[in-house]
Design a protein around this motif. Structure first.
Motif: not given
Ligand SMILES: Cc1ncc(C[n+]2csc(CCOP(=O)(O)OP(=O)(O)O)c2C)c(N)n1
Ligand code: SF4
Ligand SMILES: [Mg+2]
Lengths: 347, 609
Positions: A58-60, A78, A102, A131, A135-136
């Protein structure tokens, strides 16, 4: 003539705790948290090489590249960071683990690993940069998004949010805190206390996604946080070296609010000067109640929600040797030839 | 009926006694406590010096469903499964019709004398066992009654086949850990049954056992215990797992032996950690996290767990993390046949995860190799900095095999290319993924190394030599090419195939647990059909150079395996497309170990095609 360098207790400059240049959006709450981690680590005088930075996706989860470049980092899968962190800490019990996740990474795909890590009381500072969106992947609702919230192009969220702090409490967390990335001092002090906690320290930090979820009516927006962050107490971490200054007591009693002190396992203290209410963070039922009430009022209640230093950590329970398992000698790792002969004879 | 069994039947028809060359089956009800009884018979025969193997055909059930224990007795040392038993101990009314129908002509059936049933076979010898009346005279707690009933058939079989009671007593004592009271209780029942048979039921069949000297210095063990012991002697320090048949007993054995052998002598504390994780995603995450931080770590699982581990396996490959993953194969897809054996995970494991991945997979074929690969896997995974899989199966892992005693590791522990603080002091810069030695393997540092240059950022995302994020096409391509170079380094250092090359034009090739069936099949093909075949058992992926040479030296290769699609053959065809036409598949999967008969018929059927 040398340049005067400001250094900390172990002779490092703040720059020694820095990371690579952030590639997150300018203004992203995650960047503030990275800076607060740098400040906390610098001020505590932590040896960067003793830290491991663990994250999911994620972005975080990208952000550990932007602080503590002198610490090993592990940007894994993830929702599956808790397991990798568990392995790393088992391999070397003397490492200080900082996990960055995240709300999607922890609250959706990773809820299982999160709760089991908390349940085991793995020694780790576990930060959820919350958040309310992914984000990502460009702004879909996460499991912490507000009920009834509408985001353009995404739609309306018709599910109630998961409360990371409540989930942590339900899993018998030993350190639970909530804060807002814009509350610099509070985040830094909570981080310092968390870094001294022996067990899982969960920090749910509202961290606005300025690109996808920053409309003022969102409880995860910057404006909302600035306006509604309601600290339970003013929090100060007191390292071992500093005595508790009695003056403060007197001063405090003068305004009628007696500060509370909570002692950590290593003898350091957290001092909490009551603000929103006179709140006892060692009372679990009270913790559940204030969280539920804050949730009903859509209030951003921040501070140290719960603290318990009586539960053994995972490392304590396993009764493992003090030498890191990664650094055992050959003699410690491979039983003798005679041992094998004895086993063979017993079959 | 197999060819060997036909031969036995012929001897039988001619009235020849049949000594040390048949299979015994005990058909019981799952959960009735027959394990000790079966183990006692197996161990007593083994201690008489007769080659044996024991296979438990059990249901996915805790109590109530049928279960069969097969004991192969073979003077020639053949340890594979036979299709039909000569001796049946029928203890399960629910399956008796089917069980009796499967016995070879002239065979023997033991059954409880209170069963009022028609067996419908007049070519067999039936021995009624007075189970209830014998137990009347023995003082046994009601909760032990079911269990102790099984000792009646131990005494009956011993009397009829000629197993001296002292061997039975020794075996009973072994299983009961020398506890005198329990031993006496069991032996009272055994001896009562033995006496009853000797006094009242004259022998009418042709089957018997006689002492030999073919098991001197050997041990009896299962592959999961052997693998666990290997891991212990390989220095395993972090174990994470999630229960699943047939891998659970590997972890059970690890727990027992680690507790015994891996305590700090001064503090009594453990020099290892075992974690029962919440699922296999977590188990493999713990393993790779620990491997990254420098501990020797492993997990054991089976098909469904391997499926869950796929994403982490890809991270392990791309971020170059050590860790050992045992897959004790059962029958898939999905839950499949959870308590039956197969070799059907080979392809999936070799390429586990999305993207271009190829893993190092060790393929033990017997107990000594379960032990050896058990420790060697750690040297390989740390040296190659990539996950190493060990592919066993239920037949190897949970069944009982004879083995030479295990050799102590003949090489010191090899922790691979790890830079210490002192190493870092000596060099100018550190690039984690630089191919300094041109073998595809970079140098790593462990977290906690006290040096400003030590840290790097491990990631599953694209990276350059310094482990920094990169989307540059050249960086991706060069890194992927280096990983293939590393795969080719692995090719040279993984266990080489076992080869018997006698100049034949045709050969049989296999991996893993099917070897015993092939050993026997090659003898039958030679003795009865005058056909000889060279032989190669592959012991690892990627395929060693010796495998390529062997294939090139033969006109026709029969690849024998226990799966539906001939997966080893497919991998060989991918790696040697120029020789694809000479590879013939002899594959079968029904949940049971392959038999010599299947191999003989499978090869003969394909001959000339
Ligand atoms: C197994 C898997 N499914 C889907 C993704 C796509 N993916 C990348 S980041 C993300 C969500 C991140 O959200 P969050 O943890 O809230 O982080 P933010 O970007 O909001 O900081 C997803 C669904 C992935 N990388 N791996
Ligand atoms: S998309 Fe949102 S969460 Fe991601 S970097 Fe930008 S502001 Fe931060
Ligand atoms: Mg998010």
């Amino acid at each position: 003539m040398g340049v005067v360098r400001t250094t900390n207790a172990i002779g490092l400059t703040k720059a020694d705790y820095g990371g690579r240049k952030s590639t997150l959006c300018p203004g992203c709450g995650h960047n503030s948290i990275s800076n607060q981690i740098i400040t906390a680590a610098y001020e505590l005088g932590i040896n960067p090489h003793t830290v491991v930075k663990m994250s999911g996706i994620g972005c975080s989860s990208k952000s550990p590249a932007y602080f503590l470049s002198r610490s090993h980092g592990f940007n894994g899968l993830h929702g599956r960071m808790p397991s990798a962190a568990t392995g790393a800490v088992l391999a070397n019990r003397h490492l200080t683990a900082i996990g960055v996740s995240g709300d999607g990474d922890t609250g959706s795909i990773g809820l299982g690993q999160f709760k089991h890590m908390v349940r085991r009381n793995l020694p780790i500072v576990y930060i959820v940069e919350n958040n309310g969106v992914y984000g990502l992947t460009k702004g879909q609702f996460s499991a912490t998004a507000d009920l009834g919230q509408t985001i353009k192009k995404i739609g309306t969220n018709d599910l109630p949010p998961i409360d990371i702090c409540l989930e942590a409490l339900a899993a018998d967390a030993t350190f639970v805190a909530r804060s807002f990335s814009g509350s610099v001092k509070e985040v830094v002090e909570l981080l310092k206390a968390a870094l001294h906690h022996n067990g899982t320290a969960v920090l749910d930090i509202i961290s606005p996604c300025v690109t996808f979820n920053n409309s003022p009516d969102s409880t995860k927006s910057f404006a909302y946080g600035k306006e509604h962050a309601n600290p339970l107490h003013d929090i100060t971490f007191i390292p071992l070296a500093d005595e508790i200054i009695l003056d403060d007591y007197e001063e405090a009693e003068a305004d009628g609010k007696k500060p509370r002190e909570v002692q950590l396992h290593d003898g350091t203290w957290i001092r909490l000067r009551p603000l929103a209410m006179d709140y006892d963070p060692t009372d679990k039922m009270a913790a559940m109640r204030v969280l539920e009430e804050a949730h009903l009022r859509q209030e951003l209640l921040t501070g140290l929600i719960y603290y318990d230093n009586s539960r053994p950590t995972m490392i304590d329970s396993l009764q493992i040797v003090d030498t890191p398992l990664a650094l055992l000698s050959e003699a410690q790792m491979r039983p003798s030839r005679e041992a094998l002969e004895r086993v063979m004879a017993s079959l | 009926m197999s060819l060997l069994e036909t031969k036995t039947a012929e001897q039988q028809a001619q009235g020849h006694p049949i000594v040390n060359d048949f299979s015994i089956v005990a058909a019981t009800v799952n959960g009735s406590g027959s394990q000790t009884a079966n183990g006692v018979i197996l161990r007593a025969l083994f201690k008489m010096g007769i080659p044996v193997s024991g296979k438990n055909l059990f249901p996915s059930n805790i109590k109530g469903l049928p279960t069969w224990y097969w004991i192969r007795v073979s003077k020639d040392g053949y340890l594979g499964r036979q299709e039909h038993p000569a001796v049946l101990v029928a203890m399960n009314m629910a399956t008796v019709a089917e069980d009796v129908a499967g016995v070879v002509p002239g065979g023997v059936v033991f059954y409880p004398d209170d069963w009022r049933i028609e067996f419908g076979r007049d070519d067999l010898v039936f021995y009624p066992m007075p189970v209830k009346s014998l137990l009347k005279d023995v003082d046994v707690a009601p909760r032990l009654r079911d269990y102790i009933e099984n000792m009646v058939y131990v005494g009956a079989v011993a009397a009829v086949l000629g197993i001296p009671l002292e061997y039975i007593r020794e075996a009973v004592s072994f299983f009961l850990g020398g506890k005198e009271k329990a031993i006496k209780l069991n032996m009272d029942v055994v001896e009562a049954a033995y006496r009853h048979f000797r006094e009242h039921l004259p022998k009418r069949d042709l089957y018997s056992v006689e002492p030999m000297d073919k098991t001197d210095g050997l041990i009896l063990i299962d592959g999961n215990t052997a693998g666990a012991l290997g891991a212990v002697f390989g220095g395993v320090s972090v174990v994470a797992w999630y229960p699943i048949t047939p891998s659970t007993s590997l972890i059970d054995a690890l727990r027992d032996y680690l507790a015994l052998l891996r305590r700090d002598p001064e503090t009594g504390k453990a020099t290892y950690a075992i974690v029962q994780a919440e699922d296999e995603l977590s188990a493999v995450g713990i393993v790779l996290g620990a491997g990254w931080a420098g501990a020797r770590s492993m997990t054991a699982t089976s098909g469904p767990g391997i499926s869950l581990m796929a994403e982490y396996a890809g991270l392990g490959y791309s971020a170059e993390l050590p860790g050992v993953i045992w897959d004790v194969q059962r029958v898939g897809p999905s839950t499949g046949l959870p308590t039956r054996t197969s070799q059907a995970d080979l392809m999936f494991v070799y390429f586990l995860s999305h993207g271009d991945t190829r893993h190092v997979v060790l393929l033990p074929g017997n107990m000594e190799e379960c032990f050896e690969f058990g420790w060697r896997a750690f040297d390989l995974t740390e040296y190659l900095q990539t996950p190493v899989f060990v592919l066993s199966d239920l037949d190897l892992g949970m069944n009982i095999w004879m083995s030479r005693k295990f050799d102590y590791p003949d090489e010191p522990i090899n922790r691979g290319k790890v830079l210490t603080k002192e190493d870092l002091d000596r060099i100018q810069s550190f690039a984690r993924y630089k191919d300094v030695d041109q073998d595809g393997i970079g140098y790593r540092t462990l977290p906690g190394t006290d040096h400003p240059m030590a840290a790097y950022f491990t990631r599953g995302t694209g990276h350059d030599e310094y482990a920094n994020y990169s989307e540059r096409p050249e960086d991706y391509f060069e890194n992927a090419r280096r990983l293939l170079r590393k795969h080719n380094t692995a090719r040279k250092i993984v266990p080489k195939p076992v080869i018997e090359h006698d100049g034949c034009r045709e050969a049989i090739v296999c991996y893993g647990s099917v070897e015993p069936a092939i050993v026997e099949a090659r003898d039958i093909l030679r003795d009865r059909y005058g056909r000889e075949y060279d032989y190669m058992r592959i012991r690892a992926l990627p395929l060693s150079p010796e495998v390529f040479d062997f294939v090139a030296a033969h006109d026709r290769i029969y690849v024998v395996e226990n799966n539906m699609e001939g997966q080893l053959r497919q991998i060989m065809m991918i790696e040697m497309p120029e020789h694809a036409a000479r590879m013939v598949s002899v594959a079968h999967l029904d949940g049971l170990p392959l038999t010599a008969n299947f191999v003989v018929e499978g090869v003969l059927e394909q001959e000339g095609k």
